[in-house]
Write a protein that holds these residues in place. Structure first.
Motif, PDB file in Angstrom:
ATOM      1  N   LEU A   1      20.498  57.366 -37.003  1.00 41.81           N
ATOM      2  CA  LEU A   1      21.242  56.771 -38.108  1.00 41.81           C
ATOM      3  C   LEU A   1      20.272  56.492 -39.248  1.00 41.81           C
ATOM      4  O   LEU A   1      19.055  56.614 -39.091  1.00 41.81           O
ATOM      5  N   ARG A   2      20.836  56.109 -40.371  1.00 38.93           N
ATOM      6  CA  ARG A   2      20.004  55.625 -41.471  1.00 38.93           C
ATOM      7  C   ARG A   2      20.675  54.385 -42.027  1.00 38.93           C
ATOM      8  O   ARG A   2      21.870  54.398 -42.316  1.00 38.93           O
ATOM      9  N   ILE A   3      19.897  53.298 -42.127  1.00 39.92           N
ATOM     10  CA  ILE A   3      20.438  52.070 -42.699  1.00 39.92           C
ATOM     11  C   ILE A   3      20.187  52.097 -44.200  1.00 39.92           C
ATOM     12  O   ILE A   3      19.102  52.465 -44.663  1.00 39.92           O
ATOM     13  N   LEU A   4      21.223  51.760 -44.971  1.00 44.34           N
ATOM     14  CA  LEU A   4      21.167  51.788 -46.436  1.00 44.34           C
ATOM     15  C   LEU A   4      21.313  50.358 -46.938  1.00 44.34           C
ATOM     16  O   LEU A   4      22.332  49.704 -46.689  1.00 44.34           O
ATOM     17  N   ILE A   5      20.321  49.865 -47.655  1.00 42.50           N
ATOM     18  CA  ILE A   5      20.293  48.478 -48.122  1.00 42.50           C
ATOM     19  C   ILE A   5      20.312  48.476 -49.645  1.00 42.50           C
ATOM     20  O   ILE A   5      19.440  49.079 -50.280  1.00 42.50           O
ATOM     21  N   GLU A   6      21.302  47.832 -50.218  1.00 48.27           N
ATOM     22  CA  GLU A   6      21.404  47.778 -51.680  1.00 48.27           C
ATOM     23  C   GLU A   6      20.281  46.914 -52.246  1.00 48.27           C
ATOM     24  O   GLU A   6      19.957  45.856 -51.704  1.00 48.27           O
ATOM     25  N   THR A   7      19.716  47.379 -53.368  1.00 44.70           N
ATOM     26  CA  THR A   7      18.579  46.671 -53.980  1.00 44.70           C
ATOM     27  C   THR A   7      18.946  46.002 -55.297  1.00 44.70           C
ATOM     28  O   THR A   7      18.114  45.320 -55.887  1.00 44.70           O
ATOM     29  N   GLY A   8      20.193  46.221 -55.767  1.00 42.69           N
ATOM     30  CA  GLY A   8      20.570  45.719 -57.088  1.00 42.69           C
ATOM     31  C   GLY A   8      20.195  46.681 -58.196  1.00 42.69           C
ATOM     32  O   GLY A   8      20.524  46.456 -59.354  1.00 42.69           O
ATOM     33  N   GLN A   9      19.493  47.761 -57.850  1.00 43.11           N
ATOM     34  CA  GLN A   9      19.123  48.790 -58.807  1.00 43.11           C
ATOM     35  C   GLN A   9      19.927  50.047 -58.499  1.00 43.11           C
ATOM     36  O   GLN A   9      20.836  50.037 -57.687  1.00 43.11           O
ATOM     37  N   ARG A  10      19.569  51.161 -59.132  1.00 42.91           N
ATOM     38  CA  ARG A  10      20.292  52.411 -58.909  1.00 42.91           C
ATOM     39  C   ARG A  10      19.935  53.060 -57.577  1.00 42.91           C
ATOM     40  O   ARG A  10      20.613  53.966 -57.128  1.00 42.91           O
ATOM     41  N   TYR A  11      18.845  52.638 -56.965  1.00 44.65           N
ATOM     42  CA  TYR A  11      18.408  53.260 -55.726  1.00 44.65           C
ATOM     43  C   TYR A  11      18.708  52.342 -54.544  1.00 44.65           C
ATOM     44  O   TYR A  11      18.948  51.140 -54.692  1.00 44.65           O
ATOM     45  N   LEU A  12      18.711  52.923 -53.346  1.00 42.77           N
ATOM     46  CA  LEU A  12      18.909  52.181 -52.108  1.00 42.77           C
ATOM     47  C   LEU A  12      17.607  52.169 -51.319  1.00 42.77           C
ATOM     48  O   LEU A  12      16.830  53.129 -51.363  1.00 42.77           O
ATOM     49  N   ASP A  13      17.369  51.086 -50.590  1.00 40.26           N
ATOM     50  CA  ASP A  13      16.254  51.028 -49.655  1.00 40.26           C
ATOM     51  C   ASP A  13      16.776  51.571 -48.323  1.00 40.26           C
ATOM     52  O   ASP A  13      17.791  51.104 -47.811  1.00 40.26           O
TER      53      ASP A  13
END
Length: 803
Positions: free
Chosen positions: A9-21
């Motif tokens: 899997l891949r966990i996607l964490i919102e950063t508040g910017q245009r990219y995801l961590d």
């Protein structure tokens, strides 16, 4: 419900910017996984293929049914335990075998391929190999290739095969020829040829030919039994005059010496024209938009063009054919035109928007023959003045011998039109045809109607059991007739209804496969599902419906105020596939939804009324819906502080209110910024870049004035002040020197804080450049030019911070 060992899997964490961590997650042998995130993280997951280990294959058909992500998306503030993610895998099992040459000798280190999502197996010195994921319930092919590509082979196997022998033979060089749609050589086309295997494209087996000036190419080391998938892209570096495209190539069907042949759409035409009013005077800054997407490169399809001061425009890189142009100008009626893409003297005449609208609709059959004496209807909804009541009326007209029906609309009537009018044509023996109309446009369109031969058909099935759903009902949401860029969207009360038979089959009689339609299917107790049917798109007309849950809720005011009129609740799925539903709220505040797909949701309340726009939801309302269960929710609303601003970035939200003693003063300031932002966006949409730059400068001055008034200068404000003064015809040397001194003590801006070393270096370089210019007590014209250039470079790097 077996555990999936090694599931990635891949966990996607919102950063508040245009990219995801993002971080990788791998399940253990029991399917369990664990990962730590910071409290308050907004988290979701995505499925990953087993491209490293090759242990499993995810069912692509199941993913296309809206299962692209595990059904989890939320803000994590505490430990989340016992999560259960279900994934549908293709049944696979291990397989071992050998790669042999024609003499029966093993081919050392040969690569064996089965699917793009499974890594290739590498044979040992004796040609032996092992695959962890071979199909167990379907026939399949294996492809083997020697390390140098000089020999390759293809072998076919039955479901569940556990052993395999692949015999390779010498590969061949193939020649080919590519032409454009006009039959001319497609020169200098760079494309890729990937192996086509088991319904997938194997990018690991790739050739990269390029055509010569005659459109000819050669491709080396191809297996004569294989199928290849040719594809190419289009950008400003490669293939700039070609469209994105692809072609299937079956090498086994080519006779010896026969060329590989396919077409590539090429864009060599340029359309040049002029826009004038009904008196022949040029119209500057008119917007010209291409509606014939098949004649425009995919990466250029949303581009708009603007006429210059002489009313002239030019659209380069078009394919041969008739273009559909929509031309709009302030103070004039919008109109469509259909010039050839190689026209160089096309003239478009626009009428003033105070003139009477004459809408022309030409009805033709599939052979483009006009149909006379055909009834055409124009459905119109109106809402006069401030009235809340909507009136509906239908106007009728017969086509003349040229197949043209005409509708005349007075300007006073047009201003009361509500929504988009719909033009309808219903002729015995033909499919129904609809097209939407823009009330601001003077229509002149061709509406093609088809003989009733091939209607769309769909089927409704239970997602879990696969059984037909005979109680299914389908509603037509919209239609786009072949050859028209206008679509007709139907309000809910006017949607045409279709019923399923005992096998769950839904026939959309009188709606041709040549037209695009949008359909919504519902069954009591199941979640609704919507799909778009298009002959150019994938043949996906099966609705696999999941059991639904029910949402019962109430909207309440926390400040003891009354609920506004026309209140609705927006239900948004935050996990899995995207679902958005607007639910009407009763007078007492209650609402319900019976067709809710299982998953995580957020709910918010809103009203378009003047009172409703002053209300906000003070906290998020979240709910988890499960199949066959009812969840009760409460959505809270209260009166908020009015902020008239379109875009406030995160830093502005906490910084700028502190510069004011009263929130009302901040609102006045942000409202002016909102107006400037909106005017700037309008200028950019009209491609008036000079006006947009002036408005951006005005906005920057607005920030500077605020900071000066509140004595909260940052370094970027001083750089802006220096640049502004230096650009004057007679700049003040005293003022410029004072700004330089202040800059050393100024607070750093956000950009300067993020790049402290770069800022210090840029400031030193700037001081060295301007220092000699300010030391002699005067600034002549040559020095001013150097001063401007130096300050502009510094300003571009660290003076612009357009919050």
């Amino acid at each position: 419900e077996k555990p999936v060992p090694g599931m990635e899997l891949r966990i996607l964490i919102e950063t508040g910017q245009r990219y995801l961590d993002t971080k990788p997650v791998v399940a253990d042998e029991n399917g369990h996984f664990e990962i730590a995130v910071a409290p308050g993280s907004n988290v979701r997951f995505s499925w990953e293929e087993s491209r490293t280990e090759g242990r499993y294959l995810i069912d692509e058909e199941w993913k296309r049914q809206g299962n692209y992500q595990p059904p989890f998306r939320k803000t994590v503030n505490e430990d989340e335990e016992d999560l259960l993610f279900e994934v549908k895998l293709i049944p696979v099992g291990p397989l071992s075998g050998r790669v042999l040459d024609a003499d029966g000798n093993g081919v050392a280190h040969a690569a064996v391929h089965i699917h793009a999502d499974v890594p290739s197996a590498k044979a040992d010195e004796t040609g032996k190999f092992e695959l962890k994921a071979a199909f167990t319930e379907r026939e399949f092919d294996l492809y083997a290739e020697s390390p140098d590509g000089s020999s390759a082979g293809l072998a076919h196997f039955k479901p569940g095969a556990t052993s395999a022998t692949i015999t390779v033979e010498p590969t061949r060089e193939f020649s080919g020829e590519v032409t454009n749609t006009g039959g001319l050589p497609a020169e200098n086309l760079k494309f890729y040829m990937d192996l086509r295997l088991n319904g997938d494209n194997i990018y690991r087996v790739r050739r990269e030919p390029t055509t010569d000036a005659d459109g000819k190419f050669t491709a080396k080391n191809l297996c004569p039994q294989a199928s290849m998938y040719a594809w190419w892209h289009s950008d400003n570096e490669d293939n700039r005059d070609y469209d994105y495209g692809n072609a299937d190539i079956d090498l086994s069907k080519l006779s010896p010496g026969e060329l590989i042949r396919f077409e590539a759409k090429q864009y060599l035409n340029t359309l040049m024209g002029k826009v004038v009013d009904d008196k022949g005077q040029p119209i500057a800054k008119a917007s010209v938009r291409m509606g014939s997407y098949d004649l425009v490169q995919q990466n250029e399809r949303r581009k708009q063009y603007t006429t210059d001061a002489n009313g002239d425009f030019e659209i380069p890189r078009l394919a041969p054919g008739k273009a559909e142009l929509t031309i709009t100008a302030k103070g004039y009626l919008t109109k469509r035109f259909h010039p050839d893409t190689d026209s160089f003297d096309f003239e478009a005449v626009l009428k003033p928007d105070t003139a009477e609208r004459v809408n022309r609709v030409k009805i033709v059959d599939d052979e483009d023959k006009p149909l006379a004496d055909v009834a055409v209807r124009l459905r119109i909804s109106t809402r006069p003045g401030d009235s809340k009541e909507i009136n509906k009326e239908t106007r009728r007209a017969l086509t003349d011998k040229e197949g043209v029906a005409t509708f005349e609309l007075k300007p006073d009537f047009v201003k009361d039109i509500f929504g988009r009018p719909i033009i309808e044509c219903d002729v015995d023996g033909y499919d129904l045809a609809f097209v939407g109309a823009d009330p601001r446009e003077e229509l002149d369109i061709v509406l093609r109607i088809h003989k009733s031969e091939q209607p769309w058909q769909a089927q409704a099935l239970d997602m879990e059991t696969g059984k037909p759903l005979p109680d299914a009902t389908a509603r037509l949401r919209s239609i786009q007739v072949e050859g028209s860029s206008n679509y007709a969207s139907f309000p809910e009360e006017d949607r045409i209804v279709f019923e399923a038979d005992n096998w769950g089959i839904i026939n959309f009689n009188r709606f041709s496969k040549k037209d695009r339609i949008s359909v919504e299917v519902s069954v009591p107790g199941y979640a609704k599902e919507q799909k778009y049917f298009s002959e150019q798109g994938p043949e996906d007309t099966v609705f696999r419906l999941s059991r639904a849950g029910k949402v019962l809720g109430k909207v309440v005011r926390t400040d003891d105020g009354e609920l506004p009129a026309d209140l609705r609740v927006l239900l948004t799925m935050t996990s899995g596939r995207r679902v958005r539903e607007y639910l009407q709220v009763e007078k007492a505040g209650s609402f319900s939804w019976d067709h809710c797909a299982p998953g995580q949701y957020t709910l918010s309340a809103m009203s378009p009324t003047e009172e409703g726009r002053k209300l906000i939801c003070p906290s998020a309302c979240e709910a988890e819906v499960k199949a066959g269960q009812t969840v009760n929710v409460v959505v809270e609303i209260e009166k908020g502080v009015l902020v008239c601003v379109k875009k406030l970035y995160a830093e502005a939200g906490s910084t700028y209110p502190l510069r004011f003693s009263k929130a009302e003063h901040w609102c006045v300031w942000t409202k002016k910024l909102y107006v400037l932002s909106r005017r700037t966006e309008e200028a950019l949409e009209a491609q008036d870049s000079s006006k947009a730059l002036k408005l951006l400068e005005e906005s920057r001055g607005h920030f500077y004035a605020l900071h000066k008034e509140t004595a909260t200068f940052h370094c970027n404000d001083l750089i802006y002040e220096f640049r502004t003064e230096a650009a004057k015809s007679q700049p003040s040397e005293t003022l410029l020197q004072a700004v330089v001194k202040k800059l050393d003590q100024a607070a750093p801006s956000c950009i300067a804080r993020k790049k402290p070393e770069e800022y210090a270096a840029a400031k030193d370089a700037w001081k060295k450049a301007i220092g000699p210019l300010l030391d002699d007590g005067r600034i002549d014209s040559s020095e001013q030019d150097s001063l401007n250039k130096a300050s502009e470079v510094f300003y571009r790097a660290f003076g612009i911070q357009y919050e």
